[in-house]
Design a protein around this motif. Structure first.
Motif, PDB file in Angstrom:
ATOM      1  N   GLY A  24       4.237  -3.984 -31.036  1.00  0.00           N
ATOM      2  CA  GLY A  24       3.327  -3.134 -30.290  1.00  0.00           C
ATOM      3  C   GLY A  24       3.335  -1.705 -30.799  1.00  0.00           C
ATOM      4  O   GLY A  24       4.116  -1.332 -31.681  1.00  0.00           O
ATOM      5  N   GLU A  25       2.435  -0.889 -30.259  1.00  0.00           N
ATOM      6  CA  GLU A  25       2.294   0.506 -30.670  1.00  0.00           C
ATOM      7  C   GLU A  25       3.111   1.437 -29.783  1.00  0.00           C
ATOM      8  O   GLU A  25       3.541   1.064 -28.692  1.00  0.00           O
ATOM      9  N   GLY A  26       3.305   2.664 -30.266  1.00  0.00           N
ATOM     10  CA  GLY A  26       3.874   3.733 -29.458  1.00  0.00           C
ATOM     11  C   GLY A  26       5.380   3.769 -29.360  1.00  0.00           C
ATOM     12  O   GLY A  26       5.936   4.564 -28.592  1.00  0.00           O
ATOM     13  N   ARG A  27       6.065   2.958 -30.129  1.00  0.00           N
ATOM     14  CA  ARG A  27       7.527   2.968 -30.077  1.00  0.00           C
ATOM     15  C   ARG A  27       8.095   4.164 -30.857  1.00  0.00           C
ATOM     16  O   ARG A  27       7.508   4.611 -31.844  1.00  0.00           O
ATOM     17  N   LEU A  67       6.443   0.351 -42.514  1.00  0.00           N
ATOM     18  CA  LEU A  67       6.599   0.000 -41.103  1.00  0.00           C
ATOM     19  C   LEU A  67       5.791   0.947 -40.219  1.00  0.00           C
ATOM     20  O   LEU A  67       5.109   0.511 -39.289  1.00  0.00           O
ATOM     21  N   LEU A  68       5.844   2.247 -40.514  1.00  0.00           N
ATOM     22  CA  LEU A  68       5.146   3.226 -39.685  1.00  0.00           C
ATOM     23  C   LEU A  68       3.637   2.997 -39.711  1.00  0.00           C
ATOM     24  O   LEU A  68       2.962   3.120 -38.674  1.00  0.00           O
ATOM     25  N   ARG A  69       3.102   2.676 -40.880  1.00  0.00           N
ATOM     26  CA  ARG A  69       1.659   2.420 -40.968  1.00  0.00           C
ATOM     27  C   ARG A  69       1.263   1.173 -40.181  1.00  0.00           C
ATOM     28  O   ARG A  69       0.161   1.088 -39.634  1.00  0.00           O
ATOM     29  N   ALA A  70       2.171   0.213 -40.100  1.00  0.00           N
ATOM     30  CA  ALA A  70       1.849  -1.057 -39.453  1.00  0.00           C
ATOM     31  C   ALA A  70       1.832  -0.965 -37.939  1.00  0.00           C
ATOM     32  O   ALA A  70       1.000  -1.604 -37.282  1.00  0.00           O
ATOM     33  N   ILE A  71       2.746  -0.167 -37.349  1.00  0.00           N
ATOM     34  CA  ILE A  71       2.935  -0.255 -35.894  1.00  0.00           C
ATOM     35  C   ILE A  71       2.501   0.982 -35.122  1.00  0.00           C
ATOM     36  O   ILE A  71       2.618   1.005 -33.898  1.00  0.00           O
ATOM     37  N   ILE A 106      11.683  12.251 -27.534  1.00  0.00           N
ATOM     38  CA  ILE A 106      11.083  10.916 -27.519  1.00  0.00           C
ATOM     39  C   ILE A 106      10.870  10.406 -26.099  1.00  0.00           C
ATOM     40  O   ILE A 106      10.178   9.402 -25.899  1.00  0.00           O
ATOM     41  N   GLY A 107      11.431  11.123 -25.120  1.00  0.00           N
ATOM     42  CA  GLY A 107      11.153  10.821 -23.726  1.00  0.00           C
ATOM     43  C   GLY A 107      11.341   9.364 -23.360  1.00  0.00           C
ATOM     44  O   GLY A 107      12.355   8.743 -23.652  1.00  0.00           O
ATOM     45  N   ALA A 108      10.306   8.798 -22.711  1.00  0.00           N
ATOM     46  CA  ALA A 108      10.370   7.429 -22.220  1.00  0.00           C
ATOM     47  C   ALA A 108       9.718   6.440 -23.177  1.00  0.00           C
ATOM     48  O   ALA A 108       9.379   5.323 -22.774  1.00  0.00           O
ATOM     49  N   MET A 109       9.548   6.822 -24.439  1.00  0.00           N
ATOM     50  CA  MET A 109       8.992   5.885 -25.405  1.00  0.00           C
ATOM     51  C   MET A 109       9.917   4.679 -25.554  1.00  0.00           C
ATOM     52  O   MET A 109      11.142   4.841 -25.633  1.00  0.00           O
ATOM     53  N   PRO A 110       9.375   3.467 -25.621  1.00  0.00           N
ATOM     54  CA  PRO A 110      10.225   2.318 -25.974  1.00  0.00           C
ATOM     55  C   PRO A 110      10.763   2.493 -27.392  1.00  0.00           C
ATOM     56  O   PRO A 110      10.110   3.108 -28.245  1.00  0.00           O
TER      57      PRO A 110
END
Length: 324
Positions: A78-81, A97-101, A149-153
């Motif tokens: 998923g996005e936003g991790r 990896l960064l470009r993919a997600i 990064i706060g509450a990011m998964p």
């Protein structure tokens, strides 16, 4: 977008942990030192050179997997991790990896501060809208992730089969520590870990990867002697040691040693040491894993494997796991 965090750094004139580990390691029988101390700036540069060698298959094989399976990563993660890379080095594989997600932030962690800052600046230029927050430190020790990064998964990224440099019990301890760092109870979506693991294969191919014809791996190993002399007032003779790579079949690992080519008497941090001709300092082990071994290791460390990607020849695997 390069950001900084207020976490403490490991930069010191003489790292007391380096002094302790080297003195303890040289006092043992047989002598052995932790591989983490290879990575001063020059050691990090030499390792990057190793990854480009024709004999060194792990980097190009893993990079190909990262390039080929971007859509799979996006679907599974998923996005936003917040991507937290342990032992980031030059972060050469990371852009795939960064470009993919489409992550929300990137936190590279490395013990070599100068190298970390330089590579982070380069990556921030390539991803101008991505917060890049370098964290200098030893990922084997307790770490606090940046508040930004706060509450990011969280997605831990541990490529390069670095897990293989550890004894199995230490590898399990590290995986548990990674879970503690990444699996924040305040974050709704649980932590994930994408980890590289090298497979067991033909002995000759394994040895060649750690004893290349150009001698770059030998220089990398011998650079530890240079660092000891520079930082710990050592007088070890560089020409008194030779690089050796050996396959230990019973423990399924390649071992790197520095072998005394003649009787030696030297000093480190004011302490005297002797080595007989043929005696070695065991500087690194690189464990290789069978098809099921890596999954068992992850489960022992508190992670449940969910996906695995392997090249056609079965040389190397990327395993995605969730915090169990």
């Amino acid at each position: 977008m390069l950001l900084t965090d207020d976490a403490p750094t490991a930069t010191q004139a003489v790292d007391p942990a380096f002094r302790r580990d080297i003195i303890e390691g040289l006092s043992r029988s047989p002598k052995a030192t932790p591989p983490i101390w290879f990575y001063d700036r020059h050691g990090s540069e030499l390792f990057e050179a190793i990854t480009d060698l024709p004999e060194y298959y792990p980097t190009r094989t893993e990079t190909a997997l990262l390039e080929q399976h971007g859509p799979d990563f996006a679907e599974a993660m998923g996005e936003g991790r917040a991507v937290v890379e342990f032992g980031a080095g030059s972060s050469r594989k990371t852009p795939h990896l960064l470009r993919a997600i489409a992550p929300g932030a990137y936190v590279p962690i490395d013990i070599s501060g100068d190298f970390l800052r330089a590579s982070s600046a380069t990556l921030a230029q390539a991803f101008p809208n991505l917060p890049v927050i370098p964290l200098e430190g030893d990922f084997n020790q307790p770490l606090t992730l940046p508040k930004a990064i706060g509450a990011m998964p969280r997605l831990g990224f541990f490529p390069g089969s670095t897990i293989g440099n550890m004894e199995p019990d230490a590898a399990v301890d590290l995986l548990r520590a990674m879970r503690r760092v990444l699996d924040d109870a305040s974050v709704a979506d649980g932590a994930m870990l994408l980890i590289g693991m090298d497979r067991i294969k033909d002995q000759d191919r394994l040895i060649a990867a750690y004893d290349d014809a150009a001698g770059v791996t030998a220089a990398f190993n011998l650079n530890l002697i240079t660092r000891i002399n520079r930082e710990l007032e050592g007088d070890l003779p560089i020409d008194g040691f030779a690089h050796r790579a050996r396959w230990n079949d019973a423990k399924a690992r390649v071992e790197m040693h520095l072998e005394a080519v003649r009787p030696l008497h030297f000093h480190v941090a004011g302490q005297a040491f002797r080595m007989a001709r043929g005696e070695t300092i065991h500087t690194e082990s690189s464990h290789k894993y069978g098809v099921r071994d890596g999954r068992l290791l992850l489960r022992s460390g508190g992670w449940e494997p969910v996906r695995e990607w392997t090249d056609a020849d079965g040389l190397f695997s990327l395993i995605l796991a969730r915090a169990g």
